[in-house]
Design a protein around this motif. Structure first.
Motif, PDB file in Angstrom:
ATOM      1  N   ARG A 157     -41.808   8.663 -20.631  1.00  0.00           N
ATOM      2  CA  ARG A 157     -40.958   7.772 -21.407  1.00  0.00           C
ATOM      3  C   ARG A 157     -39.490   8.105 -21.183  1.00  0.00           C
ATOM      4  O   ARG A 157     -39.153   9.195 -20.709  1.00  0.00           O
ATOM      5  CB  ARG A 157     -41.267   7.898 -22.901  1.00  0.00           C
ATOM      6  N   ILE A 158     -38.621   7.157 -21.505  1.00  0.00           N
ATOM      7  CA  ILE A 158     -37.178   7.361 -21.385  1.00  0.00           C
ATOM      8  C   ILE A 158     -36.685   8.073 -22.637  1.00  0.00           C
ATOM      9  O   ILE A 158     -36.841   7.582 -23.754  1.00  0.00           O
ATOM     10  CB  ILE A 158     -36.434   6.025 -21.235  1.00  0.00           C
ATOM     11  N   GLY A 159     -36.079   9.251 -22.445  1.00  0.00           N
ATOM     12  CA  GLY A 159     -35.532  10.008 -23.556  1.00  0.00           C
ATOM     13  C   GLY A 159     -34.037   9.808 -23.699  1.00  0.00           C
ATOM     14  O   GLY A 159     -33.452   8.889 -23.115  1.00  0.00           O
ATOM     15  N   ARG A 160     -33.435  10.661 -24.468  1.00  0.00           N
ATOM     16  CA  ARG A 160     -31.982  10.594 -24.674  1.00  0.00           C
ATOM     17  C   ARG A 160     -31.252  10.777 -23.345  1.00  0.00           C
ATOM     18  O   ARG A 160     -31.640  11.580 -22.504  1.00  0.00           O
ATOM     19  CB  ARG A 160     -31.574  11.700 -25.650  1.00  0.00           C
ATOM     20  N   ASP A 161     -30.217   9.989 -23.141  1.00  0.00           N
ATOM     21  CA  ASP A 161     -29.414  10.002 -21.919  1.00  0.00           C
ATOM     22  C   ASP A 161     -30.227   9.667 -20.673  1.00  0.00           C
ATOM     23  O   ASP A 161     -29.878  10.060 -19.559  1.00  0.00           O
ATOM     24  CB  ASP A 161     -28.726  11.363 -21.736  1.00  0.00           C
ATOM     25  N   PRO A 214     -34.803   4.819 -31.618  1.00  0.00           N
ATOM     26  CA  PRO A 214     -35.279   3.684 -30.810  1.00  0.00           C
ATOM     27  C   PRO A 214     -36.665   3.933 -30.238  1.00  0.00           C
ATOM     28  O   PRO A 214     -37.072   5.072 -30.036  1.00  0.00           O
ATOM     29  CB  PRO A 214     -34.232   3.604 -29.687  1.00  0.00           C
ATOM     30  N   ARG A 215     -37.387   2.864 -29.971  1.00  0.00           N
ATOM     31  CA  ARG A 215     -38.702   2.967 -29.359  1.00  0.00           C
ATOM     32  C   ARG A 215     -38.553   3.527 -27.952  1.00  0.00           C
ATOM     33  O   ARG A 215     -37.672   3.091 -27.190  1.00  0.00           O
ATOM     34  CB  ARG A 215     -39.359   1.584 -29.297  1.00  0.00           C
ATOM     35  N   ALA A 216     -39.391   4.502 -27.591  1.00  0.00           N
ATOM     36  CA  ALA A 216     -39.315   5.114 -26.258  1.00  0.00           C
ATOM     37  C   ALA A 216     -39.958   4.196 -25.223  1.00  0.00           C
ATOM     38  O   ALA A 216     -41.164   3.970 -25.244  1.00  0.00           O
ATOM     39  CB  ALA A 216     -40.007   6.469 -26.268  1.00  0.00           C
ATOM     40  N   SER A 217     -39.171   3.670 -24.313  1.00  0.00           N
ATOM     41  CA  SER A 217     -39.687   2.775 -23.260  1.00  0.00           C
ATOM     42  C   SER A 217     -40.320   3.579 -22.141  1.00  0.00           C
ATOM     43  O   SER A 217     -40.012   4.756 -21.940  1.00  0.00           O
ATOM     44  CB  SER A 217     -38.553   1.926 -22.690  1.00  0.00           C
ATOM     45  N   GLY A 218     -41.214   2.927 -21.384  1.00  0.00           N
ATOM     46  CA  GLY A 218     -41.803   3.567 -20.220  1.00  0.00           C
ATOM     47  C   GLY A 218     -40.723   3.940 -19.213  1.00  0.00           C
ATOM     48  O   GLY A 218     -39.771   3.181 -18.991  1.00  0.00           O
ATOM     49  N   TYR A 219     -40.853   5.103 -18.597  1.00  0.00           N
ATOM     50  CA  TYR A 219     -39.801   5.585 -17.697  1.00  0.00           C
ATOM     51  C   TYR A 219     -39.626   4.669 -16.491  1.00  0.00           C
ATOM     52  O   TYR A 219     -38.521   4.542 -15.949  1.00  0.00           O
ATOM     53  CB  TYR A 219     -40.117   7.009 -17.228  1.00  0.00           C
ATOM     54  N   LYS A 236     -30.211  -3.458 -18.793  1.00  0.00           N
ATOM     55  CA  LYS A 236     -28.935  -4.115 -18.585  1.00  0.00           C
ATOM     56  C   LYS A 236     -27.826  -3.331 -19.293  1.00  0.00           C
ATOM     57  O   LYS A 236     -28.089  -2.483 -20.138  1.00  0.00           O
ATOM     58  CB  LYS A 236     -28.999  -5.555 -19.113  1.00  0.00           C
ATOM     59  N   GLU A 237     -26.588  -3.668 -18.957  1.00  0.00           N
ATOM     60  CA  GLU A 237     -25.447  -2.912 -19.476  1.00  0.00           C
ATOM     61  C   GLU A 237     -25.373  -2.928 -20.998  1.00  0.00           C
ATOM     62  O   GLU A 237     -24.999  -1.932 -21.620  1.00  0.00           O
ATOM     63  CB  GLU A 237     -24.140  -3.462 -18.880  1.00  0.00           C
ATOM     64  N   ASP A 238     -25.737  -4.055 -21.612  1.00  0.00           N
ATOM     65  CA  ASP A 238     -25.643  -4.134 -23.064  1.00  0.00           C
ATOM     66  C   ASP A 238     -26.873  -3.551 -23.767  1.00  0.00           C
ATOM     67  O   ASP A 238     -26.958  -3.569 -24.993  1.00  0.00           O
ATOM     68  CB  ASP A 238     -25.423  -5.574 -23.525  1.00  0.00           C
ATOM     69  N   GLU A 239     -27.819  -3.003 -22.990  1.00  0.00           N
ATOM     70  CA  GLU A 239     -29.015  -2.394 -23.563  1.00  0.00           C
ATOM     71  C   GLU A 239     -28.993  -0.872 -23.475  1.00  0.00           C
ATOM     72  O   GLU A 239     -29.694  -0.186 -24.213  1.00  0.00           O
ATOM     73  CB  GLU A 239     -30.271  -2.899 -22.833  1.00  0.00           C
ATOM     74  N   VAL A 240     -28.180  -0.332 -22.561  1.00  0.00           N
ATOM     75  CA  VAL A 240     -28.244   1.083 -22.221  1.00  0.00           C
ATOM     76  C   VAL A 240     -27.824   2.006 -23.364  1.00  0.00           C
ATOM     77  O   VAL A 240     -28.222   3.176 -23.407  1.00  0.00           O
ATOM     78  CB  VAL A 240     -27.396   1.362 -20.964  1.00  0.00           C
ATOM     79  N   ASP A 241     -27.049   1.517 -24.322  1.00  0.00           N
ATOM     80  CA  ASP A 241     -26.627   2.360 -25.445  1.00  0.00           C
ATOM     81  C   ASP A 241     -27.811   2.846 -26.275  1.00  0.00           C
ATOM     82  O   ASP A 241     -27.681   3.800 -27.046  1.00  0.00           O
ATOM     83  CB  ASP A 241     -25.645   1.609 -26.351  1.00  0.00           C
ATOM     84  N   LYS A 242     -28.940   2.205 -26.113  1.00  0.00           N
ATOM     85  CA  LYS A 242     -30.163   2.657 -26.784  1.00  0.00           C
ATOM     86  C   LYS A 242     -30.433   4.127 -26.483  1.00  0.00           C
ATOM     87  O   LYS A 242     -31.006   4.850 -27.305  1.00  0.00           O
ATOM     88  CB  LYS A 242     -31.334   1.790 -26.308  1.00  0.00           C
ATOM     89  N   MET A 243     -30.007   4.596 -25.313  1.00  0.00           N
ATOM     90  CA  MET A 243     -30.298   5.957 -24.875  1.00  0.00           C
ATOM     91  C   MET A 243     -29.303   6.992 -25.372  1.00  0.00           C
ATOM     92  O   MET A 243     -29.364   8.163 -24.994  1.00  0.00           O
ATOM     93  CB  MET A 243     -30.362   5.994 -23.342  1.00  0.00           C
ATOM     94  N   PRO A 271     -35.221   9.018 -28.847  1.00  0.00           N
ATOM     95  CA  PRO A 271     -36.183   7.992 -29.293  1.00  0.00           C
ATOM     96  C   PRO A 271     -36.925   8.498 -30.521  1.00  0.00           C
ATOM     97  O   PRO A 271     -36.974   9.705 -30.776  1.00  0.00           O
ATOM     98  CB  PRO A 271     -37.106   7.829 -28.082  1.00  0.00           C
ATOM     99  N   GLY A 272     -37.500   7.570 -31.290  1.00  0.00           N
ATOM    100  CA  GLY A 272     -38.138   7.965 -32.539  1.00  0.00           C
ATOM    101  C   GLY A 272     -39.608   7.588 -32.642  1.00  0.00           C
ATOM    102  O   GLY A 272     -40.092   6.707 -31.931  1.00  0.00           O
ATOM    103  N   ILE A 273     -40.298   8.278 -33.552  1.00  0.00           N
ATOM    104  CA  ILE A 273     -41.681   7.907 -33.864  1.00  0.00           C
ATOM    105  C   ILE A 273     -41.685   6.515 -34.472  1.00  0.00           C
ATOM    106  O   ILE A 273     -42.532   5.677 -34.181  1.00  0.00           O
ATOM    107  CB  ILE A 273     -42.306   8.921 -34.837  1.00  0.00           C
ATOM    108  N   THR A 274     -40.735   6.271 -35.352  1.00  0.00           N
ATOM    109  CA  THR A 274     -40.499   4.927 -35.865  1.00  0.00           C
ATOM    110  C   THR A 274     -39.008   4.640 -35.737  1.00  0.00           C
ATOM    111  O   THR A 274     -38.219   5.534 -35.431  1.00  0.00           O
ATOM    112  CB  THR A 274     -40.944   4.778 -37.330  1.00  0.00           C
TER     113      THR A 274
END
Length: 211
Positions: free
Chosen positions: A62-66, A132-137, A144-151, A155-158
């Motif tokens: 999964r995609i983690g922080r940064d 945030p929900r952990a997305s598949g790596y 996209k550029e306006d989505e990357v701040d999620k990282m 990521p959280g359990i909820t």
């Protein structure tokens, strides 16, 4: 998504709360809830083993922080070696009639008990109780550029999307809402998400993406 976008995310200030206080709260929560989680692990683990003798945990990249790669744990809810089925938008196929899901899996999915295995990730520091929900790596290049701040945060359990929308939103909508959360994270917001999560789980709202 480019490396420059990830570096920009790393250099931004996450704030004292998201960097320090949330981690302390996570560890206190895990410490207090440890006896309860041990009981869940024993009961669910035995149920999974008795049903098909397969592994108790499902581990996925999964995609983690940064944007770092992490191994996220879940209690296994599908049959061993079940094929991975995706919807057209890249989201995971999820239906009450999914033949890949075991009998135990159906119960732990509806109640979200399968997610409690991620307490192990919280203890390791890969994840937070709320985030945030952990997305598949493998989806990292599609951001996209306006989505990357999620990282910007763990990521959280909820999290915001799980609590308020669960599976009733597109991948794009979830990413944008998670990016908004990462830029507006606060103790008050996390408290609201925590109690909303409880209500959503108890009501079994938006459990399935596919009918």
């Amino acid at each position: 998504m480019t490396e420059d976008m990830l570096v920009t995310g790393k250099d931004r200030s996450h704030g004292f709360y998201s960097c320090v206080v949330k981690r302390i709260i996570d560890l206190i929560f895990c410490l207090i809830g440890f006896p309860f989680f041990i009981i869940i692990y024993i009961v669910v683990g035995l149920a999974i083993k008795i049903e098909d003798r397969g592994p108790i945990f499902y581990k996925a990249d999964r995609i983690g922080r940064d944007g770092k790669r992490i191994k996220m744990y879940k209690f296994r809810s599908m049959k061993v070696n079940a094929p991975n089925i995706l919807n057209a938008d890249g989201s995971t196929y999820n239906s009450a009639a999914d033949s890949r899901v075991t009998k135990t899996g159906k119960i732990i999915r509806v109640t979200s008990i399968d997610e409690t295995a991620q307490i192990l990730n919280v203890i390791k520091g890969d994840m937070s109780i709320i985030g945030p929900r952990a997305s598949g790596y493998e989806a990292l290049p599609t951001y996209k550029e306006d989505e990357v701040d999620k990282m910007k945060v763990r990521p959280g359990i909820t999290g915001y999307t799980q609590a308020y929308f669960r599976n009733n939103a597109t991948v794009r909508e979830k990413r944008l809402k998670d990016a908004w959360y990462a830029n507006n994270v606060s103790f008050i917001l996390d408290v609201k998400i925590f109690f909303k999560t409880i209500a959503t789980v108890l009501k079994h709202e938006n459990v399935y993406t596919n009918k």
